[in-house]
Scaffold this active site. Structure first.
Site, PDB file in Angstrom:
ATOM      1  N   ALA A  28      -1.247   0.311   1.116  1.00  0.00           N
ATOM      2  CA  ALA A  28      -1.158   1.444   2.053  1.00  0.00           C
ATOM      3  C   ALA A  28      -2.292   2.404   1.776  1.00  0.00           C
ATOM      4  O   ALA A  28      -2.095   3.590   1.556  1.00  0.00           O
ATOM      5  CB  ALA A  28       0.196   2.128   1.936  1.00  0.00           C
ATOM      6  N   ALA A  30      -6.390   3.048   3.313  1.00  0.00           N
ATOM      7  CA  ALA A  30      -6.923   3.587   4.567  1.00  0.00           C
ATOM      8  C   ALA A  30      -6.235   2.969   5.793  1.00  0.00           C
ATOM      9  O   ALA A  30      -5.705   3.682   6.650  1.00  0.00           O
ATOM     10  CB  ALA A  30      -8.421   3.322   4.608  1.00  0.00           C
ATOM     11  N   GLY A  32      -3.632   0.526   5.898  1.00  0.00           N
ATOM     12  CA  GLY A  32      -2.169   0.382   5.812  1.00  0.00           C
ATOM     13  C   GLY A  32      -1.466   1.681   6.159  1.00  0.00           C
ATOM     14  O   GLY A  32      -0.466   1.697   6.894  1.00  0.00           O
ATOM     15  N   LYS A 207     -13.738 -11.570  15.265  1.00  0.00           N
ATOM     16  CA  LYS A 207     -13.773 -10.364  14.419  1.00  0.00           C
ATOM     17  C   LYS A 207     -14.698 -10.582  13.220  1.00  0.00           C
ATOM     18  O   LYS A 207     -15.393  -9.661  12.772  1.00  0.00           O
ATOM     19  CB  LYS A 207     -12.355  -9.994  13.959  1.00  0.00           C
ATOM     20  CG  LYS A 207     -12.277  -8.793  13.003  1.00  0.00           C
ATOM     21  CD  LYS A 207     -12.422  -7.444  13.687  1.00  0.00           C
ATOM     22  CE  LYS A 207     -12.865  -6.287  12.812  1.00  0.00           C
ATOM     23  NZ  LYS A 207     -11.859  -5.618  12.038  1.00  0.00           N
TER      24      LYS A 207
HETATM   25  N1  LIG Z   1     -10.176   0.704   6.651  1.00  0.00           N
HETATM   26  C1  LIG Z   1     -10.456   0.165   7.840  1.00  0.00           C
HETATM   27  O1  LIG Z   1     -10.834   0.872   8.799  1.00  0.00           O
HETATM   28  C2  LIG Z   1     -10.293  -1.294   8.077  1.00  0.00           C
HETATM   29  C3  LIG Z   1      -9.900  -2.143   7.059  1.00  0.00           C
HETATM   30  N2  LIG Z   1      -9.687  -3.486   7.350  1.00  0.00           N
HETATM   31  C4  LIG Z   1      -9.250  -4.386   6.310  1.00  0.00           C
HETATM   32  O2  LIG Z   1      -8.003  -3.953   5.793  1.00  0.00           O
HETATM   33  C5  LIG Z   1      -7.875  -4.329   4.412  1.00  0.00           C
HETATM   34  C6  LIG Z   1      -7.534  -3.072   3.609  1.00  0.00           C
HETATM   35  O3  LIG Z   1      -8.639  -2.187   3.724  1.00  0.00           O
HETATM   36  P1  LIG Z   1      -8.522  -0.628   3.409  1.00  0.00           P
HETATM   37  O4  LIG Z   1      -7.206  -0.099   3.849  1.00  0.00           O
HETATM   38  O5  LIG Z   1      -9.757  -0.014   3.939  1.00  0.00           O
HETATM   39  O6  LIG Z   1      -8.571  -0.663   1.815  1.00  0.00           O
HETATM   40  P2  LIG Z   1      -8.049   0.415   0.767  1.00  0.00           P
HETATM   41  O7  LIG Z   1      -8.724   0.114  -0.516  1.00  0.00           O
HETATM   42  O8  LIG Z   1      -8.143   1.784   1.340  1.00  0.00           O
HETATM   43  O9  LIG Z   1      -6.486   0.083   0.644  1.00  0.00           O
HETATM   44  C7  LIG Z   1      -5.986  -1.006  -0.059  1.00  0.00           C
HETATM   45  C8  LIG Z   1      -4.850  -0.490  -0.921  1.00  0.00           C
HETATM   46  O10 LIG Z   1      -4.148  -1.601  -1.471  1.00  0.00           O
HETATM   47  C9  LIG Z   1      -3.751  -1.207  -2.789  1.00  0.00           C
HETATM   48  N3  LIG Z   1      -3.335  -2.350  -3.588  1.00  0.00           N
HETATM   49  C10 LIG Z   1      -4.051  -3.098  -4.473  1.00  0.00           C
HETATM   50  N4  LIG Z   1      -3.265  -4.047  -5.026  1.00  0.00           N
HETATM   51  C11 LIG Z   1      -2.035  -3.896  -4.490  1.00  0.00           C
HETATM   52  C12 LIG Z   1      -0.795  -4.568  -4.667  1.00  0.00           C
HETATM   53  N5  LIG Z   1      -0.671  -5.585  -5.538  1.00  0.00           N
HETATM   54  N6  LIG Z   1       0.267  -4.165  -3.950  1.00  0.00           N
HETATM   55  C13 LIG Z   1       0.172  -3.137  -3.084  1.00  0.00           C
HETATM   56  N7  LIG Z   1      -0.983  -2.449  -2.885  1.00  0.00           N
HETATM   57  C14 LIG Z   1      -2.064  -2.821  -3.570  1.00  0.00           C
HETATM   58  C15 LIG Z   1      -4.983  -0.506  -3.298  1.00  0.00           C
HETATM   59  O11 LIG Z   1      -4.719   0.208  -4.473  1.00  0.00           O
HETATM   60  P3  LIG Z   1      -5.955   0.321  -5.546  1.00  0.00           P
HETATM   61  O12 LIG Z   1      -6.986   1.154  -4.862  1.00  0.00           O
HETATM   62  O13 LIG Z   1      -5.293   0.983  -6.715  1.00  0.00           O
HETATM   63  O14 LIG Z   1      -6.432  -1.064  -5.820  1.00  0.00           O
HETATM   64  C16 LIG Z   1      -5.324   0.363  -2.099  1.00  0.00           C
HETATM   65  O15 LIG Z   1      -4.638   1.595  -2.130  1.00  0.00           O
HETATM   66  C17 LIG Z   1      -9.218  -4.964   4.039  1.00  0.00           C
HETATM   67  O16 LIG Z   1      -9.124  -6.355   4.158  1.00  0.00           O
HETATM   68  C18 LIG Z   1     -10.180  -4.428   5.101  1.00  0.00           C
HETATM   69  O17 LIG Z   1     -11.274  -5.290   5.339  1.00  0.00           O
HETATM   70  C19 LIG Z   1      -9.811  -3.994   8.619  1.00  0.00           C
HETATM   71  C20 LIG Z   1     -10.203  -3.191   9.647  1.00  0.00           C
HETATM   72  C21 LIG Z   1     -10.536  -1.798   9.461  1.00  0.00           C
HETATM   73  C1  LIG Z   2     -16.146  -0.947  11.221  1.00  0.00           C
HETATM   74  C2  LIG Z   2     -16.294  -2.426  11.169  1.00  0.00           C
HETATM   75  C3  LIG Z   2     -15.691  -3.032  12.403  1.00  0.00           C
HETATM   76  C4  LIG Z   2     -17.717  -2.853  11.305  1.00  0.00           C
HETATM   77  O1  LIG Z   2     -18.564  -2.337  10.426  1.00  0.00           O
HETATM   78  C5  LIG Z   2     -15.608  -2.949   9.932  1.00  0.00           C
HETATM   79  O2  LIG Z   2     -14.636  -3.653  10.058  1.00  0.00           O
HETATM   80  C6  LIG Z   2     -16.055  -2.676   8.557  1.00  0.00           C
HETATM   81  O3  LIG Z   2     -16.889  -1.822   8.317  1.00  0.00           O
HETATM   82  O4  LIG Z   2     -15.512  -3.361   7.680  1.00  0.00           O
END
Ligand SMILES: NC(=O)C1=CN([C@@H]2O[C@H](COP(=O)(O)OP(=O)(O)OC[C@H]3O[C@@H](n4cnc5c(N)ncnc54)[C@H](OP(=O)(O)O)[C@@H]3O)[C@@H](O)[C@H]2O)C=CC1
Ligand SMILES: CC(C)(CO)C(=O)C(=O)O
Length: 334
Positions: A28, A30, A32, A207
């Site tokens: 959870a 960015a 999540g 994607k």
């Molecule tokens: N942010 C975005 O705009 C976008 C992200 N994505 C994809 O979404 C996914 C997540 O990205 P994002 O939200 O940015 O990443 P973040 O690093 O912000 O969030 C991931 C979270 O997962 C936690 N985590 C690690 N291990 C566990 C576990 N075992 N159980 C539960 N939680 C855990 C992390 O904690 P800790 O930091 O302590 O490791 C962290 O808080 C990636 O694959 C990304 O490519 C896709 C589209 C857009």
């Molecule tokens: C914003 C976007 C779509 C492209 O850069 C992305 O998914 C990333 O940065 O990981």
């Protein structure tokens, strides 16, 4: 009683009844928090599971603050640091840890996965469904990709980019099932524009091309989108990397809808400001590993399997791995 128009043999047993869907987010950060908060605001029963204690405590004490444009709302949602604290089985588990944490994260969530739980990744890159299937069985796994964006501004506080951004979900075998329809309904009701696909593999590759466009190049150069899109030689490199991806997808028989590399290049920056940093660059700058193996690395692995050359993507993978390695205590480091 179901009101589904789908033939009976295409209906997965629906056990969630009329209560709101119970959705657990593994990870959870960015994204999540952005999607979880939006679903909670839309009436779903949401649990955010993440080891970030200050984030969890703030959400439980004061709610999740969500900034969209200039508007800020506070959403009541339950957060916890481990799946063991949830105490009930989830209807839907959404995996949003960084790709390299997928395996350990789903293993740690065994207690919330029951016989009718659906597990779905919305992560960038390819290969997550195979990892999840190994742990929970392929029948439970659905796939999805999202153009929704999120940035964690601090504990309990996210900037969300949900409006007008598509999420596409589907069954791995392309069937339009009742469970997929109910999940997309729940998302749409909450304001997340969600489409149901009978070609989710194609969606996943489409994607991927968006991430291949700028991920590796910005990680290596340190450029924001403003810089990336100003230097023609980098555009040539990006188009070459995307073209390799398209060639690999075609060789794999995937029905992609992005067939012109320029389209992926344009789409990657659509709606984003010049100061935008890709997630791959953000990861490096915050001292974390990147998802290179799941993005450019997927093109390379599939290319090797299908005898399609992928020299540009291989080079990007090698250089990003070199940058990651340079931070370690390698032999000869001065
Ligand atoms: N942010 C975005 O705009 C976008 C992200 N994505 C994809 O979404 C996914 C997540 O990205 P994002 O939200 O940015 O990443 P973040 O690093 O912000 O969030 C991931 C979270 O997962 C936690 N985590 C690690 N291990 C566990 C576990 N075992 N159980 C539960 N939680 C855990 C992390 O904690 P800790 O930091 O302590 O490791 C962290 O808080 C990636 O694959 C990304 O490519 C896709 C589209 C857009
Ligand atoms: C914003 C976007 C779509 C492209 O850069 C992305 O998914 C990333 O940065 O990981």
């Amino acid at each position: 009683m179901s009101t589904s128009l789908l033939p009976r043999d295409q209906r997965r047993e629906w056990r969630w009844g009329k209560r709101s869907m119970r959705i657990c987010f593994i990870g959870a950060g960015a994204l999540g928090s952005t999607i979880g908060g939006t679903l909670a605001r839309g009436g779903a029963e949401v649990w955010l599971i993440d080891p970030f204690q200050a984030h969890v405590d703030t959400i439980n004490a004061r709610g999740l603050r969500m900034r969209e444009g200039s508007a800020e709302t506070v959403v009541t949602v339950t957060a916890c640091t481990s799946a063991a604290q949830v105490g009930v089985k989830a209807d839907l588990v959404i995996v949003l840890v960084k790709s390299y944490h997928t395996s350990e994260a789903i293993r740690a969530a065994a207690q919330i996965i029951g016989p009718h739980t659906v597990v779905m990744s919305l992560q960038n890159g390819l290969g997550h469904e195979d990892i999840l299937s190994e742990e929970v069985g392929r029948d439970r796994v659905m796939a999805g990709k999202t153009y929704v964006g999120g940035v964690l501004l601090g504990p309990g506080h996210v900037r969300s980019g949900v409006i007008g951004k598509e999420t596409i979900i589907g069954e791995l075998d392309g069937r339009l099932t009742e469970r997929a329809r109910r999940i997309s309904e729940t998302f749409n009701r909450a304001g997340i524009l969600t489409l149901l696909s009978d070609n989710i593999l194609g969606t996943m590759w489409d994607k991927l091309f968006i991430n291949v466009a700028g991920g590796g190049i910005t990680a290596i150069t340190g450029l924001t989108y403003g810089g990336l899109y100003s230097l023609p030689i980098l555009e040539d490199c990006a188009l070459a990397a995307i073209s390799e991806g398209i060639a690999v997808a075609r060789a794999a028989g995937v029905k992609i809808s992005i067939t012109d590399p320029r389209r992926a290049w344009t789409m990657a920056s659509a709606g984003l400001p010049p100061e935008f940093k890709t997630s791959m660059l953000q990861s490096l700058q915050s001292g974390n590993l990147t998802e290179i193996d799941y993005i450019h690395g997927s093109v390379v692995r599939w290319g090797a399997r299908l005898n399609v050359p992928t020299p540009v993507n291989s080079t990007l993978v090698a250089l990003v791995k070199g940058i990651e390695y340079a931070r370690s205590d390698y032999p000869g480091r001065s």
